[in-house]
Design a protein around this motif. Structure first.
Motif, mmCIF file in Angstrom:
data_model
loop_
_atom_site.group_PDB
_atom_site.id
_atom_site.type_symbol
_atom_site.label_atom_id
_atom_site.label_comp_id
_atom_site.label_asym_id
_atom_site.label_seq_id
_atom_site.Cartn_x
_atom_site.Cartn_y
_atom_site.Cartn_z
ATOM 1 N N GLN A 53 64.149 54.223 2.049
ATOM 2 C CA GLN A 53 63.167 55.283 2.254
ATOM 3 C C GLN A 53 62.282 55.452 1.029
ATOM 4 N N LYS A 54 62.892 55.392 -0.153
ATOM 5 C CA LYS A 54 62.120 55.537 -1.388
ATOM 6 C C LYS A 54 61.124 54.395 -1.535
ATOM 7 N N TYR A 55 61.556 53.171 -1.215
ATOM 8 C CA TYR A 55 60.665 52.018 -1.339
ATOM 9 C C TYR A 55 59.487 52.134 -0.371
ATOM 10 N N VAL A 56 59.769 52.498 0.869
ATOM 11 C CA VAL A 56 58.694 52.636 1.849
ATOM 12 C C VAL A 56 57.733 53.748 1.435
ATOM 13 N N THR A 57 58.263 54.823 0.871
ATOM 14 C CA THR A 57 57.404 55.904 0.369
ATOM 15 C C THR A 57 56.514 55.406 -0.765
ATOM 16 N N ASP A 58 57.084 54.597 -1.664
ATOM 17 C CA ASP A 58 56.279 54.013 -2.754
ATOM 18 C C ASP A 58 55.158 53.138 -2.187
ATOM 19 N N VAL A 59 55.455 52.394 -1.145
ATOM 20 C CA VAL A 59 54.435 51.547 -0.517
ATOM 21 C C VAL A 59 53.356 52.413 0.135
ATOM 22 N N GLN A 60 53.758 53.522 0.754
ATOM 23 C CA GLN A 60 52.780 54.442 1.334
ATOM 24 C C GLN A 60 51.816 54.960 0.269
ATOM 25 N N GLU A 61 52.351 55.320 -0.901
ATOM 26 C CA GLU A 61 51.507 55.813 -1.991
ATOM 27 C C GLU A 61 50.578 54.715 -2.494
ATOM 28 N N PHE A 62 51.103 53.486 -2.527
ATOM 29 C CA PHE A 62 50.268 52.354 -2.937
ATOM 30 C C PHE A 62 49.103 52.177 -1.971
ATOM 31 N N MET A 63 49.364 52.271 -0.671
ATOM 32 C CA MET A 63 48.300 52.083 0.306
ATOM 33 C C MET A 63 47.273 53.205 0.244
ATOM 34 N N LYS A 64 47.693 54.399 -0.126
ATOM 35 C CA LYS A 64 46.729 55.479 -0.334
ATOM 36 C C LYS A 64 45.796 55.136 -1.491
ATOM 37 N N SER A 65 46.362 54.553 -2.548
ATOM 38 C CA SER A 65 45.537 54.140 -3.688
ATOM 39 C C SER A 65 44.586 53.021 -3.293
ATOM 40 N N VAL A 115 38.531 45.120 5.765
ATOM 41 C CA VAL A 115 38.873 46.098 6.803
ATOM 42 C C VAL A 115 40.093 45.638 7.596
ATOM 43 N N ASN A 116 40.086 44.388 8.031
ATOM 44 C CA ASN A 116 41.156 43.858 8.871
ATOM 45 C C ASN A 116 42.506 43.925 8.165
ATOM 46 N N ASN A 117 42.571 43.429 6.929
ATOM 47 C CA ASN A 117 43.850 43.390 6.221
ATOM 48 C C ASN A 117 44.366 44.785 5.903
ATOM 49 N N PHE A 118 43.451 45.698 5.572
ATOM 50 C CA PHE A 118 43.890 47.061 5.265
ATOM 51 C C PHE A 118 44.492 47.732 6.500
ATOM 52 N N PHE A 119 43.820 47.619 7.633
ATOM 53 C CA PHE A 119 44.322 48.298 8.820
ATOM 54 C C PHE A 119 45.590 47.656 9.354
ATOM 55 N N ILE A 120 45.725 46.363 9.202
ATOM 56 C CA ILE A 120 46.984 45.721 9.570
ATOM 57 C C ILE A 120 48.096 46.240 8.667
ATOM 58 N N GLY A 121 47.795 46.402 7.376
ATOM 59 C CA GLY A 121 48.782 46.956 6.454
ATOM 60 C C GLY A 121 49.217 48.356 6.836
#
Length: 317
Positions: free
Chosen positions: A274-286, A186-192
């Protein structure tokens, strides 16, 4: 050769505590007697932790021992003043009384002494979130624990017992180590998730800043997934566990994707950032979908309004 000169050893080849004890004898390292020489009691727990117990050691790795004491009154303070060339002492944070460094036959030995009374706030922190294991609605906050505390809890959880089995098992029970993987998850995910906000704000700023922050986010997500599978180490060798036998193919694929995102170079345009940060956002959704396979996490998502560093954060997105 001086006694403090490190040599290669065979401890990294040990697969269990029995092999480890045999090698201690072979290398003439009387670790129980050595620890006892600093104490006025035989009522102590002793574990070997770190890379040896984790299975990530090399032929030059230190031997990291953990000594568990109910009270610092058990320590022979006068003995600590008699330092030899092979002995160095340093104090660390409260509860972690002190750490002693020895070199014996070319093997570097770190002995960390811990006192239960001074660690009481750490026990209280886990007690505060333990009820959520039974009813997620009770999880109203997540205390921030120092990395040194998390490292201690990991070593207490995974270390091989050398001496004082009853003492060690009592500590493991009192520190509620079954909560540790859930806490890290929980902690690491929310910090991410919080790091993602900062990464977005850094786009177009100082070169490399957005990428650096987003990488921290990816690491938080990856270590959260590993904690889902009971990996709780605070060391930097967690990448070695990405293809562990206990990790199902779907999560292995997710972790490999995260690994690719970790090693992005400095990007040369705002558009690429912007593209890289968007890719990271999609990764965090997964990552969020993966974590919610855990029944507790899925239910907690309905109620969790956690505070990390006194900042309110949303639940899983």
């Amino acid at each position: 050769m001086s006694n403090s000169e490190k040599k290669r050893h065979s401890f990294h080849s040990c697969h269990d505590v029995f092999q480890f004890k045999e090698l201690l004898s072979e290398y003439e390292i009387p670790i129980v007697d050595l620890v006892s020489s600093y104490l006025q009691t035989q009522e102590f727990g002793l574990l070997i932790g770190g890379s040896i117990a984790e299975g990530t050691a090399t032929a030059v790795s230190d031997l990291d021992f953990l000594v568990l004491l109910d009270s610092k009154s058990a320590i022979k303070l006068e003995h600590l003043t008699n330092k030899s060339d092979s002995l160095k002492i340093k104090t660390i944070q409260p509860g972690h009384l002190f750490e002693i460094l020895h070199y014996i036959n070319g093997v570097e030995i770190n002995i960390q002494f811990m006192e239960k009374y001074e660690l009481r706030p750490l026990i209280d922190s886990f007690i505060s979130i333990a009820p959520a294991l039974y009813d997620p609605r009770d999880l109203v906050s997540v205390p921030r624990l120092a990395k040194a505390d998390l490292q201690f809890l990991h070593r207490l959880k995974t270390g091989w017992i050398i001496h004082g089995n009853d003492v060690v098992e009592l500590w493991r029970c009192e520190f509620m180590l079954e909560v540790l993987p859930m806490y890290i998850m929980v902690n690491n995910f929310f910090i991410g998730i919080k790091e993602l906000e900062d990464a977005e704000a850094a786009i177009g700023g100082a070169p490399g800043l957005a990428e650096y922050i987003a990488r921290n986010c990816v690491e938080g997500g990856m270590t959260a997934v590993l904690a889902k599978h009971d990996y709780t180490s605070q060391g930097h060798r967690w990448i070695r566990y990405l293809s562990g036998d206990n990790i199902p193919p779907q999560d292995q694929e997710l972790l490999q994707h995260g690994l690719k995102l970790l090693f992005v170079p400095i990007l040369d345009s705002t558009q690429n950032q912007q593209k890289y940060v968007t890719d990271v956002q999609e990764f965090m959704k997964s990552v969020s979908l993966s974590l919610k396979e855990n029944k507790f996490i899925d239910e907690a998502n309905q109620y969790l309004r956690t505070e990390i560093q006194s900042e309110g954060l949303e639940g899983f997105r």
